[in-house]
Design a protein around this motif. Structure first.
Motif, PDB file in Angstrom:
ATOM      1  N   LYS A 203       0.832  -1.213   0.000  1.00 25.61           N
ATOM      2  CA  LYS A 203       0.000   0.000   0.000  1.00 25.61           C
ATOM      3  C   LYS A 203       0.863   1.258   0.000  1.00 25.61           C
ATOM      4  O   LYS A 203       0.541   2.248  -0.662  1.00 25.61           O
TER       5      LYS A 203
ATOM      6  N   TRP B 123       7.250   3.508  -6.779  1.00 26.97           N
ATOM      7  CA  TRP B 123       6.522   3.790  -8.025  1.00 26.97           C
ATOM      8  C   TRP B 123       6.796   5.202  -8.534  1.00 26.97           C
ATOM      9  O   TRP B 123       6.338   5.565  -9.623  1.00 26.97           O
TER      10      TRP B 123
ATOM     11  N   ASN C 137      -6.470  -9.063  -4.305  1.00 26.74           N
ATOM     12  CA  ASN C 137      -6.670  -7.757  -3.692  1.00 26.74           C
ATOM     13  C   ASN C 137      -5.339  -7.035  -3.496  1.00 26.74           C
ATOM     14  O   ASN C 137      -5.266  -5.810  -3.622  1.00 26.74           O
TER      15      ASN C 137
ATOM     16  N   LYS D 208      -4.547  -5.232  -6.592  1.00 25.49           N
ATOM     17  CA  LYS D 208      -5.315  -3.982  -6.712  1.00 25.49           C
ATOM     18  C   LYS D 208      -4.691  -2.894  -5.845  1.00 25.49           C
ATOM     19  O   LYS D 208      -4.610  -1.735  -6.255  1.00 25.49           O
ATOM     20  N   ILE D 209      -4.240  -3.278  -4.656  1.00 28.22           N
ATOM     21  CA  ILE D 209      -3.583  -2.320  -3.756  1.00 28.22           C
ATOM     22  C   ILE D 209      -2.291  -1.817  -4.401  1.00 28.22           C
ATOM     23  O   ILE D 209      -1.980  -0.625  -4.348  1.00 28.22           O
ATOM     24  N   GLN D 210      -1.554  -2.726  -5.044  1.00 31.54           N
ATOM     25  CA  GLN D 210      -0.326  -2.329  -5.743  1.00 31.54           C
ATOM     26  C   GLN D 210      -0.654  -1.358  -6.870  1.00 31.54           C
ATOM     27  O   GLN D 210       0.049  -0.351  -7.050  1.00 31.54           O
ATOM     28  N   ASP D 211      -1.703  -1.637  -7.633  1.00 33.52           N
ATOM     29  CA  ASP D 211      -2.089  -0.739  -8.735  1.00 33.52           C
ATOM     30  C   ASP D 211      -2.421   0.655  -8.219  1.00 33.52           C
ATOM     31  O   ASP D 211      -2.049   1.654  -8.840  1.00 33.52           O
ATOM     32  N   THR D 212      -3.085   0.736  -7.078  1.00 38.18           N
ATOM     33  CA  THR D 212      -3.415   2.034  -6.480  1.00 38.18           C
ATOM     34  C   THR D 212      -2.143   2.782  -6.096  1.00 38.18           C
ATOM     35  O   THR D 212      -1.999   3.972  -6.395  1.00 38.18           O
ATOM     36  N   ALA D 213      -1.214   2.081  -5.442  1.00 34.78           N
ATOM     37  CA  ALA D 213       0.057   2.713  -5.059  1.00 34.78           C
ATOM     38  C   ALA D 213       0.812   3.182  -6.302  1.00 34.78           C
ATOM     39  O   ALA D 213       1.400   4.276  -6.310  1.00 34.78           O
ATOM     40  N   LYS D 214       0.783   2.363  -7.339  1.00 36.67           N
ATOM     41  CA  LYS D 214       1.477   2.701  -8.591  1.00 36.67           C
ATOM     42  C   LYS D 214       0.848   3.936  -9.233  1.00 36.67           C
ATOM     43  O   LYS D 214       1.561   4.850  -9.659  1.00 36.67           O
ATOM     44  N   ASN D 215      -0.479   3.981  -9.275  1.00 31.03           N
ATOM     45  CA  ASN D 215      -1.175   5.130  -9.860  1.00 31.03           C
ATOM     46  C   ASN D 215      -0.919   6.408  -9.081  1.00 31.03           C
ATOM     47  O   ASN D 215      -0.860   7.494  -9.665  1.00 31.03           O
ATOM     48  N   LYS D 216      -0.746   6.280  -7.769  1.00 32.26           N
ATOM     49  CA  LYS D 216      -0.466   7.443  -6.917  1.00 32.26           C
ATOM     50  C   LYS D 216       1.029   7.780  -6.877  1.00 32.26           C
ATOM     51  O   LYS D 216       1.423   8.729  -6.218  1.00 32.26           O
TER      52      LYS D 216
END
Length: 169
Positions: A106, A137, A121, A124-132
């Motif tokens: 996260k 990231w 899940n 998905k948490i990794q994708d959120t961290a990556k997008n932010k």
């Protein structure tokens, strides 16, 4: 009594197999040392996450994050298996149920280790961290630890072959 038994049966099996310990060492972002009853130390490799190696960008940051989260704290862990180095691969919980591997992902200090995890899940948490652009990231060219280790092995192999060729000349 029947209600109590039903409630007891509904608890996850992992609840009963958790071990209480104090964190006494942080080797890197995904490896900690705990102190068990009887003054026994045990090295734990965190399940489902792979953090940058020490020589990789953000390796020191991942270690510091893990240290900030659990060093000198009481944790609960569930052993999943042993890795090839003899460390126990474990799910580690702290601060009233936070899952350490999830918190690392996260915060952007580790990759979801999808080869050894079925928990989508965490992806998905990794994708959120990556997008932010959190943690590692921020680096557009971030290299996963398993790719980094593979590259290190290949480079070492090339160097050994070069030395052998030089000796043959």
């Amino acid at each position: 009594m029947r209600i109590f038994l039903c409630a007891l049966l509904c608890l996850p099996l992992s609840f009963f197999s958790q071990t209480l310990a104090k964190v006494v060492g942080i080797s890197d972002g995904d490896t900690i040392t705990v102190l068990l009853d009887g003054n026994i130390q045990k090295k734990l490799r965190l399940a489902e996450v792979d953090c940058p190696e020490k020589r990789q960008p953000f390796g020191k940051n991942a270690k510091q994050f893990t240290s900030d989260q659990v060093f000198a704290k009481q944790i609960r862990f569930t052993e999943m298996k042993k890795d090839r180095y003899g460390r126990s691969v474990a799910k580690v919980y702290y601060d009233n149920g936070k899952y350490l591997s999830e918190e690392i992902i996260k915060a952007g200090y580790g990759w979801w280790y999808y080869s050894y995890s079925k928990d989508k899940n965490l992806g998905k948490i990794q994708d959120t961290a990556k997008n932010k652009k959190l943690g590692l990231w921020q680096d557009k060219k971030a290299v996963s630890p398993w790719e980094f280790r593979k590259e290190q092995r290949e480079n070492a192999k090339k160097k050994r072959l070069q030395k052998q060729m030089e000796l043959l000349r």
